[in-house]
Design a protein around this motif. Structure first.
Motif, PDB file in Angstrom:
ATOM      1  N   GLU A  26       0.890  -1.282   0.062  1.00 37.99           N
ATOM      2  CA  GLU A  26       0.106  -0.014   0.011  1.00 37.99           C
ATOM      3  C   GLU A  26       0.836   1.249  -0.114  1.00 37.99           C
ATOM      4  O   GLU A  26       1.908   1.460   0.531  1.00 37.99           O
ATOM      5  N   GLY A  27       0.437   2.115  -0.716  1.00 38.40           N
ATOM      6  CA  GLY A  27       1.258   3.449  -0.822  1.00 38.40           C
ATOM      7  C   GLY A  27       2.336   3.438  -2.049  1.00 38.40           C
ATOM      8  O   GLY A  27       2.914   4.325  -2.350  1.00 38.40           O
ATOM      9  N   HIS A  28       2.670   2.079  -2.511  1.00 44.59           N
ATOM     10  CA  HIS A  28       3.655   2.015  -3.516  1.00 44.59           C
ATOM     11  C   HIS A  28       3.163   1.706  -4.815  1.00 44.59           C
ATOM     12  O   HIS A  28       3.876   1.596  -5.852  1.00 44.59           O
ATOM     13  N   VAL A  29       1.874   0.994  -4.930  1.00 45.53           N
ATOM     14  CA  VAL A  29       1.271   0.368  -6.010  1.00 45.53           C
ATOM     15  C   VAL A  29       0.051   0.926  -6.037  1.00 45.53           C
ATOM     16  O   VAL A  29      -0.938   1.306  -5.130  1.00 45.53           O
ATOM     17  N   GLN A  30      -0.498   1.419  -7.166  1.00 42.90           N
ATOM     18  CA  GLN A  30      -1.783   1.863  -7.580  1.00 42.90           C
ATOM     19  C   GLN A  30      -3.003   0.812  -7.458  1.00 42.90           C
ATOM     20  O   GLN A  30      -2.669  -0.165  -8.105  1.00 42.90           O
ATOM     21  N   LYS A  31      -4.187   1.096  -7.046  1.00 44.00           N
ATOM     22  CA  LYS A  31      -4.947   0.199  -7.232  1.00 44.00           C
ATOM     23  C   LYS A  31      -5.532  -0.012  -8.659  1.00 44.00           C
ATOM     24  O   LYS A  31      -5.757   1.081  -9.402  1.00 44.00           O
ATOM     25  N   PHE A  32      -5.783  -1.007  -9.024  1.00 41.21           N
ATOM     26  CA  PHE A  32      -6.084  -1.432 -10.556  1.00 41.21           C
ATOM     27  C   PHE A  32      -7.762  -1.422 -10.610  1.00 41.21           C
ATOM     28  O   PHE A  32      -8.470  -1.651  -9.867  1.00 41.21           O
ATOM     29  N   THR A  33      -8.085  -0.648 -11.805  1.00 40.77           N
ATOM     30  CA  THR A  33      -9.448  -0.221 -12.088  1.00 40.77           C
ATOM     31  C   THR A  33      -9.493  -0.774 -13.622  1.00 40.77           C
ATOM     32  O   THR A  33      -8.553  -0.035 -14.513  1.00 40.77           O
ATOM     33  N   ALA A  34     -10.347  -1.192 -14.020  1.00 37.30           N
ATOM     34  CA  ALA A  34     -10.614  -1.972 -15.456  1.00 37.30           C
ATOM     35  C   ALA A  34     -11.136  -0.713 -16.245  1.00 37.30           C
ATOM     36  O   ALA A  34     -12.034  -0.011 -15.810  1.00 37.30           O
ATOM     37  N   PRO A  35     -10.556  -0.486 -17.468  1.00 43.25           N
ATOM     38  CA  PRO A  35     -11.004   0.747 -18.248  1.00 43.25           C
ATOM     39  C   PRO A  35     -12.352   0.510 -18.725  1.00 43.25           C
ATOM     40  O   PRO A  35     -12.974  -0.405 -18.792  1.00 43.25           O
ATOM     41  N   LYS A  36     -13.062   1.622 -19.090  1.00 42.26           N
ATOM     42  CA  LYS A  36     -14.487   1.573 -19.422  1.00 42.26           C
ATOM     43  C   LYS A  36     -14.586   0.716 -20.897  1.00 42.26           C
ATOM     44  O   LYS A  36     -13.555   1.020 -21.569  1.00 42.26           O
ATOM     45  N   PRO A  37     -15.386   0.007 -21.300  1.00 42.76           N
ATOM     46  CA  PRO A  37     -15.402  -0.705 -22.458  1.00 42.76           C
ATOM     47  C   PRO A  37     -15.764   0.435 -23.645  1.00 42.76           C
ATOM     48  O   PRO A  37     -16.525   1.446 -23.159  1.00 42.76           O
ATOM     49  N   PRO A  38     -15.143   0.524 -24.674  1.00 46.66           N
ATOM     50  CA  PRO A  38     -15.440   1.505 -25.869  1.00 46.66           C
ATOM     51  C   PRO A  38     -16.885   1.387 -26.183  1.00 46.66           C
ATOM     52  O   PRO A  38     -17.387   0.144 -26.125  1.00 46.66           O
ATOM     53  N   GLN A  39     -17.540   2.409 -26.677  1.00 46.70           N
ATOM     54  CA  GLN A  39     -18.752   2.341 -27.199  1.00 46.70           C
ATOM     55  C   GLN A  39     -18.841   1.781 -28.457  1.00 46.70           C
ATOM     56  O   GLN A  39     -18.047   2.132 -29.520  1.00 46.70           O
ATOM     57  N   SER A  40     -19.921   0.936 -28.584  1.00 45.13           N
ATOM     58  CA  SER A  40     -20.066   0.596 -30.031  1.00 45.13           C
ATOM     59  C   SER A  40     -20.684   1.467 -31.108  1.00 45.13           C
ATOM     60  O   SER A  40     -21.592   2.318 -30.819  1.00 45.13           O
ATOM     61  N   ASP A  45     -25.414   3.849 -39.073  1.00 46.90           N
ATOM     62  CA  ASP A  45     -24.430   4.680 -39.770  1.00 46.90           C
ATOM     63  C   ASP A  45     -23.581   4.036 -40.304  1.00 46.90           C
ATOM     64  O   ASP A  45     -23.110   4.308 -41.798  1.00 46.90           O
ATOM     65  N   ILE A  46     -23.222   2.851 -39.999  1.00 46.36           N
ATOM     66  CA  ILE A  46     -22.281   1.960 -41.034  1.00 46.36           C
ATOM     67  C   ILE A  46     -22.775   1.481 -41.934  1.00 46.36           C
ATOM     68  O   ILE A  46     -22.225   1.450 -43.000  1.00 46.36           O
ATOM     69  N   ALA A  47     -24.024   0.945 -42.148  1.00 40.44           N
ATOM     70  CA  ALA A  47     -24.475   0.427 -43.228  1.00 40.44           C
ATOM     71  C   ALA A  47     -24.822   1.684 -44.327  1.00 40.44           C
ATOM     72  O   ALA A  47     -24.451   1.153 -45.551  1.00 40.44           O
ATOM     73  N   ARG A  48     -25.253   2.847 -43.762  1.00 42.56           N
ATOM     74  CA  ARG A  48     -25.097   3.922 -44.893  1.00 42.56           C
ATOM     75  C   ARG A  48     -23.708   4.377 -45.477  1.00 42.56           C
ATOM     76  O   ARG A  48     -23.768   4.495 -46.830  1.00 42.56           O
ATOM     77  N   GLU A  49     -22.680   4.332 -44.649  1.00 43.21           N
ATOM     78  CA  GLU A  49     -21.489   4.598 -45.021  1.00 43.21           C
ATOM     79  C   GLU A  49     -20.903   3.803 -45.900  1.00 43.21           C
ATOM     80  O   GLU A  49     -20.138   3.933 -46.955  1.00 43.21           O
ATOM     81  N   LEU A  50     -21.220   2.490 -45.722  1.00 49.28           N
ATOM     82  CA  LEU A  50     -20.725   1.197 -46.390  1.00 49.28           C
ATOM     83  C   LEU A  50     -21.477   1.471 -47.973  1.00 49.28           C
ATOM     84  O   LEU A  50     -20.825   1.275 -48.996  1.00 49.28           O
ATOM     85  N   LYS A  51     -22.788   1.607 -48.210  1.00 51.06           N
ATOM     86  CA  LYS A  51     -23.584   2.078 -49.185  1.00 51.06           C
ATOM     87  C   LYS A  51     -22.861   3.166 -50.190  1.00 51.06           C
ATOM     88  O   LYS A  51     -22.689   3.189 -51.232  1.00 51.06           O
TER      89      LYS A  51
END
Length: 90
Positions: A26-40, A45-51
């Motif tokens: 404690e005090g030497h190592v930071q606590k691990f927190t998982a990163p937020k998942p990316p937004q899908s 929009d993907i279908a329109r951009e592909l077309k």
């Protein structure tokens, strides 16, 4: 000299390392927190951009579009005239 060596080896053999505790880090190592998942991305929009991408006109270098006058291409393999009066550098 042998006395110092024997004393040193005796002290090393008698040394007991202090026991490790879970809280030692404690005090030497930071606590691990998982990163937020990316937004899908939005699927609509993907279908329109592909077309839109599939419907794009392909542009090729050197190709003249309809209704445009193309610039004459340079002939890179054309021999340049040599000056007969110019001295030859050997």
């Amino acid at each position: 000299m042998a006395d110092y060596e024997d004393l040193y080896l005796k002290e090393i053999r008698n040394y007991k390392a202090p026991p490790l505790k879970a809280s030692d880090s404690e005090g030497h190592v930071q606590k691990f927190t998982a990163p937020k998942p990316p937004q899908s991305p939005d699927e609509g929009d993907i279908a329109r951009e592909l077309k839109d991408y599939e419907n794009q006109q392909v542009e090729l270098e050197g190709q003249v579009a309809t209704g445009e006058v193309g610039a004459p291409e340079d002939n890179w393999f054309e021999d340049e005239p040599e000056d007969e009066d110019a001295p030859v550098a050997h």
